[in-house]
Scaffold this motif. Structure first.
Motif, PDB file in Angstrom:
ATOM      1  N   GLU A   1       0.930  -1.318   0.090  1.00  0.00           N
ATOM      2  CA  GLU A   1      -0.115  -0.037   0.136  1.00  0.00           C
ATOM      3  C   GLU A   1       0.878   1.297   0.103  1.00  0.00           C
ATOM      4  O   GLU A   1       1.964   1.149   0.700  1.00  0.00           O
ATOM      5  CB  GLU A   1      -1.120  -0.049   1.184  1.00  0.00           C
ATOM      6  CG  GLU A   1      -1.895  -1.115   1.047  1.00  0.00           C
ATOM      7  CD  GLU A   1      -3.062  -1.411   2.321  1.00  0.00           C
ATOM      8  OE1 GLU A   1      -2.792  -0.230   3.258  1.00  0.00           O
ATOM      9  OE2 GLU A   1      -3.740  -1.940   2.471  1.00  0.00           O
ATOM     10  N   ASN A   2       0.546   2.295  -0.721  1.00  0.00           N
ATOM     11  CA  ASN A   2       1.125   3.660  -0.913  1.00  0.00           C
ATOM     12  C   ASN A   2       0.884   4.368   0.445  1.00  0.00           C
ATOM     13  O   ASN A   2       0.644   5.432   0.298  1.00  0.00           O
ATOM     14  CB  ASN A   2       0.628   4.226  -1.981  1.00  0.00           C
ATOM     15  CG  ASN A   2       1.751   5.361  -2.406  1.00  0.00           C
ATOM     16  OD1 ASN A   2       2.991   5.551  -1.969  1.00  0.00           O
ATOM     17  ND2 ASN A   2       1.137   6.244  -3.210  1.00  0.00           N
ATOM     18  N   VAL A   3       1.134   3.888   1.797  1.00  0.00           N
ATOM     19  CA  VAL A   3       0.859   4.530   2.836  1.00  0.00           C
ATOM     20  C   VAL A   3       2.082   4.238   3.745  1.00  0.00           C
ATOM     21  O   VAL A   3       2.791   2.992   3.630  1.00  0.00           O
ATOM     22  CB  VAL A   3      -0.234   4.375   3.478  1.00  0.00           C
ATOM     23  CG1 VAL A   3      -1.366   4.847   2.779  1.00  0.00           C
ATOM     24  CG2 VAL A   3      -0.476   2.947   3.944  1.00  0.00           C
ATOM     25  N   ASP A   4       2.231   5.086   4.842  1.00  0.00           N
ATOM     26  CA  ASP A   4       3.385   4.725   5.729  1.00  0.00           C
ATOM     27  C   ASP A   4       2.859   3.394   6.520  1.00  0.00           C
ATOM     28  O   ASP A   4       1.851   3.026   6.917  1.00  0.00           O
ATOM     29  CB  ASP A   4       3.629   5.680   6.673  1.00  0.00           C
ATOM     30  CG  ASP A   4       4.648   5.539   7.828  1.00  0.00           C
ATOM     31  OD1 ASP A   4       5.228   4.642   7.779  1.00  0.00           O
ATOM     32  OD2 ASP A   4       4.948   6.329   8.721  1.00  0.00           O
ATOM     33  N   PHE A   5       3.803   2.134   6.804  1.00  0.00           N
ATOM     34  CA  PHE A   5       3.608   1.120   7.413  1.00  0.00           C
ATOM     35  C   PHE A   5       2.811   0.991   8.504  1.00  0.00           C
ATOM     36  O   PHE A   5       2.041   0.466   8.917  1.00  0.00           O
ATOM     37  CB  PHE A   5       4.645   0.105   7.329  1.00  0.00           C
ATOM     38  CG  PHE A   5       4.366  -1.268   7.896  1.00  0.00           C
ATOM     39  CD1 PHE A   5       3.683  -2.224   7.309  1.00  0.00           C
ATOM     40  CD2 PHE A   5       4.903  -1.661   9.434  1.00  0.00           C
ATOM     41  CE1 PHE A   5       3.357  -3.544   7.840  1.00  0.00           C
ATOM     42  CE2 PHE A   5       4.422  -2.609   9.763  1.00  0.00           C
ATOM     43  CZ  PHE A   5       3.808  -3.690   8.993  1.00  0.00           C
ATOM     44  N   GLU A   6       3.389   2.088   9.406  1.00  0.00           N
ATOM     45  CA  GLU A   6       2.993   2.102  10.822  1.00  0.00           C
ATOM     46  C   GLU A   6       1.373   2.676  10.932  1.00  0.00           C
ATOM     47  O   GLU A   6       0.739   2.866  11.735  1.00  0.00           O
ATOM     48  CB  GLU A   6       3.938   3.125  11.595  1.00  0.00           C
ATOM     49  CG  GLU A   6       5.354   2.481  12.107  1.00  0.00           C
ATOM     50  CD  GLU A   6       5.917   3.335  12.868  1.00  0.00           C
ATOM     51  OE1 GLU A   6       5.488   4.603  13.216  1.00  0.00           O
ATOM     52  OE2 GLU A   6       7.026   2.924  13.246  1.00  0.00           O
ATOM     53  N   LYS A   7       0.888   3.526   9.715  1.00  0.00           N
ATOM     54  CA  LYS A   7      -0.335   3.796   9.598  1.00  0.00           C
ATOM     55  C   LYS A   7      -1.146   2.617   9.130  1.00  0.00           C
ATOM     56  O   LYS A   7      -2.657   3.006   9.268  1.00  0.00           O
ATOM     57  CB  LYS A   7      -0.624   5.086   8.366  1.00  0.00           C
ATOM     58  CG  LYS A   7       0.476   6.195   9.103  1.00  0.00           C
ATOM     59  CD  LYS A   7       0.118   7.243   8.219  1.00  0.00           C
ATOM     60  CE  LYS A   7       0.941   8.629   8.928  1.00  0.00           C
ATOM     61  NZ  LYS A   7       0.938   9.725   7.756  1.00  0.00           N
ATOM     62  N   THR A   8      -0.921   1.498   8.746  1.00  0.00           N
ATOM     63  CA  THR A   8      -1.640   0.585   8.496  1.00  0.00           C
ATOM     64  C   THR A   8      -2.253  -0.253   9.551  1.00  0.00           C
ATOM     65  O   THR A   8      -1.631   0.050  10.715  1.00  0.00           O
ATOM     66  CB  THR A   8      -0.900  -0.530   7.537  1.00  0.00           C
ATOM     67  OG1 THR A   8      -0.036  -1.171   8.304  1.00  0.00           O
ATOM     68  CG2 THR A   8      -0.435   0.146   6.383  1.00  0.00           C
ATOM     69  N   ASP A   9      -3.239  -1.078   9.536  1.00  0.00           N
ATOM     70  CA  ASP A   9      -3.685  -1.642  10.844  1.00  0.00           C
ATOM     71  C   ASP A   9      -2.607  -2.724  11.393  1.00  0.00           C
ATOM     72  O   ASP A   9      -2.658  -2.756  12.791  1.00  0.00           O
ATOM     73  CB  ASP A   9      -4.959  -2.821  10.537  1.00  0.00           C
ATOM     74  CG  ASP A   9      -6.184  -1.751   9.964  1.00  0.00           C
ATOM     75  OD1 ASP A   9      -6.193  -0.760  10.450  1.00  0.00           O
ATOM     76  OD2 ASP A   9      -6.907  -2.407   9.327  1.00  0.00           O
ATOM     77  N   ILE A  10      -1.652  -3.248  10.582  1.00  0.00           N
ATOM     78  CA  ILE A  10      -0.641  -4.042  11.304  1.00  0.00           C
ATOM     79  C   ILE A  10       0.268  -3.203  11.834  1.00  0.00           C
ATOM     80  O   ILE A  10       0.936  -3.530  12.859  1.00  0.00           O
ATOM     81  CB  ILE A  10      -0.057  -5.049  10.313  1.00  0.00           C
ATOM     82  CG1 ILE A  10      -1.110  -5.976   9.689  1.00  0.00           C
ATOM     83  CG2 ILE A  10       1.051  -5.636  10.739  1.00  0.00           C
ATOM     84  CD1 ILE A  10      -0.671  -6.690   8.546  1.00  0.00           C
ATOM     85  N   GLY A  11       0.734  -2.080  11.089  1.00  0.00           N
ATOM     86  CA  GLY A  11       1.665  -1.324  11.840  1.00  0.00           C
ATOM     87  C   GLY A  11       1.164  -0.632  13.165  1.00  0.00           C
ATOM     88  O   GLY A  11       1.940  -0.512  14.115  1.00  0.00           O
ATOM     89  N   LYS A  12      -0.155  -0.329  13.100  1.00  0.00           N
ATOM     90  CA  LYS A  12      -0.687   0.248  14.518  1.00  0.00           C
ATOM     91  C   LYS A  12      -0.771  -0.688  15.450  1.00  0.00           C
ATOM     92  O   LYS A  12      -0.189  -0.527  16.639  1.00  0.00           O
ATOM     93  CB  LYS A  12      -2.200   1.015  14.202  1.00  0.00           C
ATOM     94  CG  LYS A  12      -1.925   1.955  13.270  1.00  0.00           C
ATOM     95  CD  LYS A  12      -3.647   2.676  13.028  1.00  0.00           C
ATOM     96  CE  LYS A  12      -3.793   3.623  12.064  1.00  0.00           C
ATOM     97  NZ  LYS A  12      -5.139   3.905  11.814  1.00  0.00           N
TER      98      LYS A  12
END
Length: 570
Positions: free
Chosen positions: A529-540
């Motif tokens: 996904e073209n977003v910061d990994f920490e902003k994804t559900d798994i990253g959070k």
């Protein structure tokens, strides 16, 4: 004798006399000075543009090939101008100045005859002890011209080719240089896709040269069928001390062939077989060879897959080997029992001083067990245990201190976790913990296992004592809590009930594999996904979990490497 001959200046006799007078070593053999001794005033290099490097041996097929008749260099290349003359009347010229100019002229003439451009990087490298040519695209004539200047070059003792796209270039020229050079001692040709043909050429050339002590052919796409070339190399070479074959695909069959040569090798000191997809049969072959070998001091088997039976073979080898000093088993799918077997082999070993076991399936409790086993072995010569970033409990620290004080053994490890704390179920949950309980249970569990260097499937097998491939959910929850997973029992029960698709209060191996594969797919999707990994559900979830673990367990960070029993205590 190779017909790869350097281009000579018109006053070759004068150059020969001055060269021998000033720089030729006293111990030079007849072979060393063969080109200069046979040089006459009226003899320039004769180049055949169709077969510039026609040597006495064709390393590709092993047959002798006759030297082609060459026509004299044409008048356009037979420089008689002042710029081609070598001035030996300068005030006190150094040997490098006297011989350096002819070496460069050899390279320039070869480039002109072959119709290629002189490269400044190659030209400067020709006057150094180490000829380094990295990340430069070499076409066939570029390589030929460089090899002209390398043959009998009195400066170069090491050659280093890396990422030159040699898979598209015949490397017989390099084979000629390796075989005929009387000054070359170290050869490195890495990341060049030599494959089988290149392996055969280089190995035969090294066998002909009795001065080569180090050969590095890492990342060249060798396959299991190429093991026979390295077997012959180890059988026939009497000078080779270091062999680096990392990042190839020798696999079990290739390593079995190489191991046969290793058994009787009396000169090899260093062997690197990391990243070669070695499994059971290859590990057994290496173990058998190591038990018989009497010269090897450093063995790198990192990033393979030895696992349990491979560990048993290594253990047997260590109990018999009397020379090995450094063994690297990083990332080899070794669990605590595998490492215990290897340490058992050390009970009869008196030479191994460094053991590297990072990135294997070891828990915090297992790390303590490793230290306890080493403490019991009073005769071991071990001085360094490298566990990489292995996380440990605070109870690990007294064992480490005792080991260092009594035996002088240094242990490398990672984060230290505090054990004198209440479980999450019995203490008041803070905001992070409450937020953690609202996350996807599957993601929480998988990320937690990853942060603790655990594989859920391996943990499942460890608890499945009767090998039924089924385990009660409550037993699995208790097992996870014992190893310090910072998730409350209610959340764990809720998670495993979600994984229990047939609702029989039991989890089977198939259900665990499906859960793990699903998490891997989710991670790959999140990374794409073209977003910061920490902003994804798994990253959070990962960020929250790190905060919870830091608040309740961390006693030492990797930054300051300081352990304090008061930090994090409840």
């Amino acid at each position: 004798m190779s017909t790869l001959r350097p281009i000579r200046a018109s006053n070759a006799t004068e150059m020969t006399i001055n060269y021998r007078r000033n720089i030729e070593p006293a111990h030079t053999t007849a072979k060393t000075s063969r080109s200069l001794a046979k040089t006459t005033e009226d003899r320039d290099l004769q180049i055949d543009p169709h077969n510039v490097l026609s040597s006495k041996t064709n390393f590709k097929n092993g047959k002798s090939r006759p030297s082609l008749e060459s026509s004299p260099i044409d008048s356009k290349l037979d420089y008689d101008s002042g710029e081609d003359e070598i001035d030996f009347d300068d005030c006190d010229p150094t040997p490098r100045e006297k011989y350096g100019d002819p070496v460069i002229r050899v390279y320039h003439r070869a480039c002109k005859k072959l119709g290629t451009i002189c490269m400044k990087s190659i030209q400067s490298a020709l006057l150094n002890e180490k000829f380094s040519c990295k990340y430069v695209l070499l076409k066939p004539n570029d390589l030929k011209a460089a090899c002209y200047a390398l043959l009998d070059n009195r400066f170069v003792e090491q050659i280093d080719f890396e990422q030159n796209a040699l898979e598209y270039v015949p490397i017989d020229d390099i084979g000629d240089v390796i075989a005929d050079s009387t000054f070359l001692t170290h050869v490195r040709i890495a990341s060049n896709g030599l494959k089988s043909e290149g392996a055969e050429i280089v190995c035969k050339a090294v066998q002909e040269n009795k001065r080569i002590v180090s050969l590095d052919l890492s990342d060249n796409g060798f396959f299991d069928s190429d093991g026979k070339f390295f077997e012959k190399l180890l059988d026939n070479s009497t000078t080779l001390k270091e062999l680096y074959l990392s990042k190839n695909n020798l696999m079990d069959l290739g390593v079995q062939a190489l191991s046969r040569g290793l058994e009787d090798s009396a000169t090899l000191r260093v062997l690197d077989l990391s990243w070669n997809h070695i499994r059971l049969k290859g590990a057994i072959a290496i173990g058998c060879a190591l038990a018989k070998n009497s010269s090897l001091k450093v063995l790198n088997l990192a990033w393979n897959g030895l696992h349990s039976q491979g560990a048993e073979s290594i253990s047997m080898a260590l109990s018999k080997n009397e020379t090995l000093e450094d063994l690297d088993l990083t990332c080899n799918r070794l669990n605590e029992q595998c490492i215990s077997n290897i340490l058992t082999g050390l009970e009869q070993n008196k030479t191994l001083s460094t053991l590297r076991i990072a990135l294997n399936n070891v828990t915090c409790t297992g790390a303590e067990g490793i230290l306890k086993q080493i403490l019991k072995n009073k005769k071991s010569a071990l001085k360094m245990l490298d566990m990489g970033k292995q996380e440990v409990h605070d109870t690990f620290m007294p064992l480490h201190a005792e080991l260092k004080e009594q035996r002088g053994i240094n242990v490398i490890y990672g984060i230290v976790w505090h054990t004198r704390r209440q479980s999450l179920a019995s203490q008041t949950a803070d905001d992070d913990e409450l937020l953690l309980f609202t996350c996807d249970p599957l993601t929480v569990l998988m990320e937690c296992m990853r942060l603790q260097n655990l594989r859920l499937i391996d943990f499942f097998k460890a608890l499945d004592v009767n090998k039924s491939n089924h385990i009660c959910i409550s037993e699995l929850v208790n097992g996870l809590l014992k190893v310090g997973v910072p998730i409350g029992p209610d959340t764990l029960l809720r998670l495993f009930r979600k994984l229990d698709k047939n609702e029989n209060q039991m989890l089977d191996y198939k259900e665990m594999v499906e859960a793990q594969n699903k998490h891997r797919q989710n991670v790959r999707q999140a990374l794409q996904e073209n977003v910061d990994f920490e902003k994804t559900d798994i990253g959070k979830t990962s960020v929250i979990l790190r905060k919870v673990m830091a608040n309740h367990y961390i006693m030492k960070s990797e930054a300051n490497d300081v352990w304090s029993p008061s930090v994090g205590s409840s």
